[in-house]
Design an enzyme around this catalytic site. Structure first.
Site, PDB file in Angstrom:
ATOM      1  N   CYS A 125      75.830  66.681  21.381  1.00 59.17           N
ATOM      2  CA  CYS A 125      75.535  65.024  21.313  1.00 59.17           C
ATOM      3  C   CYS A 125      75.043  64.794  22.790  1.00 59.17           C
ATOM      4  CB  CYS A 125      76.830  64.643  20.955  1.00 59.17           C
ATOM      5  SG  CYS A 125      77.637  65.257  19.755  1.00 59.17           S
ATOM      6  N   ASN A 150      86.082  70.416  22.734  1.00 59.76           N
ATOM      7  CA  ASN A 150      84.662  71.007  22.446  1.00 59.76           C
ATOM      8  C   ASN A 150      84.078  71.620  23.308  1.00 59.76           C
ATOM      9  OD1 ASN A 150      85.137  67.995  22.330  1.00 59.76           O
ATOM     10  ND2 ASN A 150      82.793  68.437  22.382  1.00 59.76           N
ATOM     11  N   GLN A 173      88.135  71.156  16.650  1.00 57.22           N
ATOM     12  CA  GLN A 173      88.040  72.262  17.325  1.00 57.22           C
ATOM     13  C   GLN A 173      89.008  73.512  17.136  1.00 57.22           C
ATOM     14  OE1 GLN A 173      85.096  73.790  18.500  1.00 57.22           O
ATOM     15  NE2 GLN A 173      83.938  71.808  18.453  1.00 57.22           N
ATOM     16  N   GLY A 181      84.054  64.958  10.665  1.00 54.81           N
ATOM     17  CA  GLY A 181      85.104  64.808  11.627  1.00 54.81           C
ATOM     18  C   GLY A 181      84.801  63.417  12.220  1.00 54.81           C
ATOM     19  N   THR A 189      81.789  58.796  -4.087  1.00 53.96           N
ATOM     20  CA  THR A 189      82.094  59.946  -5.108  1.00 53.96           C
ATOM     21  C   THR A 189      82.078  61.224  -4.034  1.00 53.96           C
ATOM     22  OG1 THR A 189      80.656  58.930  -6.553  1.00 53.96           O
ATOM     23  CG2 THR A 189      80.828  61.454  -6.791  1.00 53.96           C
ATOM     24  N   SER A 249      87.014  68.988  10.351  1.00 54.88           N
ATOM     25  CA  SER A 249      85.528  68.827   9.953  1.00 54.88           C
ATOM     26  C   SER A 249      85.184  70.402   9.455  1.00 54.88           C
ATOM     27  CB  SER A 249      84.664  68.614  11.222  1.00 54.88           C
ATOM     28  OG  SER A 249      83.382  68.668  10.743  1.00 54.88           O
ATOM     29  N   GLY A 250      84.605  70.279   8.349  1.00 52.13           N
ATOM     30  CA  GLY A 250      84.013  71.724   7.621  1.00 52.13           C
ATOM     31  C   GLY A 250      82.993  72.318   8.368  1.00 52.13           C
ATOM     32  N   HIS A 251      82.162  71.685   9.009  1.00 51.55           N
ATOM     33  CA  HIS A 251      81.315  72.553   9.750  1.00 51.55           C
ATOM     34  C   HIS A 251      81.442  73.376  10.848  1.00 51.55           C
ATOM     35  CE1 HIS A 251      79.259  70.187  13.001  1.00 51.55           C
ATOM     36  NE2 HIS A 251      79.939  69.156  12.371  1.00 51.55           N
TER      37      HIS A 251
HETATM   38  C1  LIG Z   1      82.238  68.141  16.445  1.00 48.15           C
HETATM   39  C2  LIG Z   1      83.287  67.474  16.572  1.00 48.15           C
HETATM   40  C3  LIG Z   1      83.489  65.971  15.924  1.00 48.15           C
HETATM   41  C4  LIG Z   1      82.786  65.804  14.952  1.00 48.15           C
HETATM   42  O1  LIG Z   1      82.831  66.374  13.940  1.00 48.15           O
HETATM   43  P1  LIG Z   1      81.572  65.867  12.649  1.00 48.15           P
HETATM   44  O2  LIG Z   1      81.822  66.671  11.836  1.00 48.15           O
HETATM   45  O3  LIG Z   1      80.203  66.628  13.473  1.00 48.15           O
HETATM   46  O4  LIG Z   1      81.236  64.354  12.672  1.00 48.15           O
HETATM   47  C5  LIG Z   1      84.783  65.602  16.476  1.00 48.15           C
HETATM   48  N1  LIG Z   1      85.653  65.987  17.378  1.00 48.15           N
HETATM   49  C6  LIG Z   1      85.383  67.296  17.899  1.00 48.15           C
HETATM   50  C7  LIG Z   1      86.374  67.771  18.929  1.00 48.15           C
HETATM   51  C8  LIG Z   1      84.348  68.071  17.567  1.00 48.15           C
HETATM   52  O5  LIG Z   1      84.065  69.098  18.301  1.00 48.15           O
END
Ligand SMILES: *Cc1c(COP(=O)(O)O)cnc(C)c1O
Length: 400
Positions: A325, A151, A179, A71, A237, A199-201
């Site tokens: 963070c 978030n 989010q 993200g 890649t 963001s995937g995770h």
């Molecule tokens: C987690 C998060 C990000 C960052 O995503 P990453 O994949 O961890 O770099 C950016 N914006 C928001 C609102 C998030 O919650």
């Protein structure tokens, strides 16, 4: 020990279906998608399928999706890439005081490089006043960046209305939807966004993969230079397994948004009610209703969030104070600061973020274990025990 994970806004477990789907891409299907031979071809199809799955969830065309590493990369790419591509048109960005550091720190970097940034304030509930946004627009404004969901508080912002304003003024609109995607419906057409970051995770795919939606015709200076991947928009890649996982996670999320998140919201509301029924002198941080279905951020007067977290951790409950963070530092959250939450209350904030795998038993366990933890910490707190009956001048917390 029992393990209860209520920190899904920091990261999620990889969904079992996703894990199963990506394993072959570390084994038999190991090819480089840029290769023309059988090993490469086998993988190219998988990436294009994932592109379609991501595009379907946010209602765009697959060609408008570019895969990234996370993200943060998407946010960097959107902001820096726009300002560089549009430097002949203007140099002004409008964003908010409550964005994720991936946006705020990038804006700080751009300010040092000579660009101008306006940070819109929020009210006590963490919401924006769109009149402030309109008033901040100048003829140098080329980009508006507002997150879809916060978030820390879970607040949902009026993206469609902001999109209308941006469109009316011919200003490009970026939304960090990390989010929101997978938790609430996200449609880039009705919202008029030009750039949107995933963001995937945060939605059951692995860490280290993300995507950015770039509306057709939106010029963006590439951020990563090298090979011709992603039609010259992002070199490097592909993280094939991650991309396959992100695609499947998006498809699964699209099927269950109403069903699963309705259930998650009920559990979140049950947790909220349970805490408010059993603990006094607490404050909800964020908007009471315009919020993600999974997020609950509460301040417990007189005590430190870190203390709450450590005690909950000993009981197997994983939560968070502020964002992942910033926790670990003594700085109170910039989001709660922007909402003018009193510093002492900001320090005591605790975020619970539920996931699709959260159970009613998990929630009941927290409702049972949390109140005695708070009471024990308060019994040790000089602020709580100062004997104040009215607003105390010395400790300046709340009335007791
Ligand atoms: C987690 C998060 C990000 C960052 O995503 P990453 O994949 O961890 O770099 C950016 N914006 C928001 C609102 C998030 O919650």
């Amino acid at each position: 020990m029992r393990q209860i994970y209520l920190d899904n806004n920091a990261t999620t477990r990889v969904r079992p279906e996703v894990l199963e789907a990506i394993l072959p891409f570390y084994k038999e299907q190991f090819g480089n998608p840029s290769s023309v031979h059988w090993a490469g071809r086998a993988v190219t199809g998988a990436i294009e399928k994932a592109r379609e799955q991501v595009a379907a969830l946010i209602n765009c065309s697959p060609a408008e999706i570019v895969f990234t590493s996370c993200g943060s990369e998407g946010d960097n790419m959107a902001l820096k890439g726009t300002m560089e591509a549009l430097q002949n048109k203007g140099d002004h960005i409008i964003t908010t005081t409550v964005e994720h550091p991936a946006v705020l720190e990038t804006c700080g970097y751009l300010e040092k490089a000579g660009y101008a940034v306006t940070y819109l304030p929020v009210d006590a509930d963490g919401m924006l006043n769109l009149a402030d946004l309109e008033a901040a627009i100048t003829d140098r404004t080329v980009l508006i960046s507002v997150m879809w969901a916060n978030n820390e508080t879970g607040n949902l912002y009026p993206i469609a209305e902001i999109g209308k304003i941006a469109r009316k003024h011919g200003i490009r609109f970026h939304s960090d939807a990390v989010q929101a995607v997978g938790k609430v419906p996200v449609d880039v057409q009705t919202a008029n966004v030009d750039l949107l970051v995933i963001s995937g995770h945060k939605l059951g795919a692995p860490k280290g993969v993300g995507a950015i939606y770039i509306r057709r015709g939106t010029k963006l200076t590439p951020f990563m230079h090298g090979g011709h991947q992603e039609r010259h928009r992002r070199a490097g890649t592909h993280n094939v397994a991650g991309i396959v996982g992100l695609g499947l996670a998006c498809e699964l999320a699209g099927k269950e948004i109403d069903l699963v998140w309705g259930r998650v919201k009920e559990l979140r509301d049950r947790l909220e009610q349970g805490i408010f029924d059993n603990v006094s002198e607490i404050k909800l941080n964020g908007h009471p209703t315009e919020r993600l279905p999974n997020t609950l951020n509460v301040s417990f007067a007189y005590i430190e969030g870190e203390g709450i977290l450590l005690n909950l951790d000993m009981l197997g409950i994983a939560a968070s104070s502020g964002s992942a963070c910033t926790s670990g530092s003594l700085e109170p959250s910039h989001v709660l600061g922007a909402m003018c939450v009193e510093v002492s209350l900001a320090h005591s904030s605790t975020r619970f973020s539920l996931g699709t795998d959260t159970t009613p038993e998990d929630i009941d366990y927290v409702i049972e274990k949390l109140p005695p933890v708070i009471q024990r910490l308060r019994d040790m707190s000089p602020l709580y025990n100062c004997g104040h009956t009215d607003r105390c001048e010395t400790c300046s917390v709340l009335t007791k």
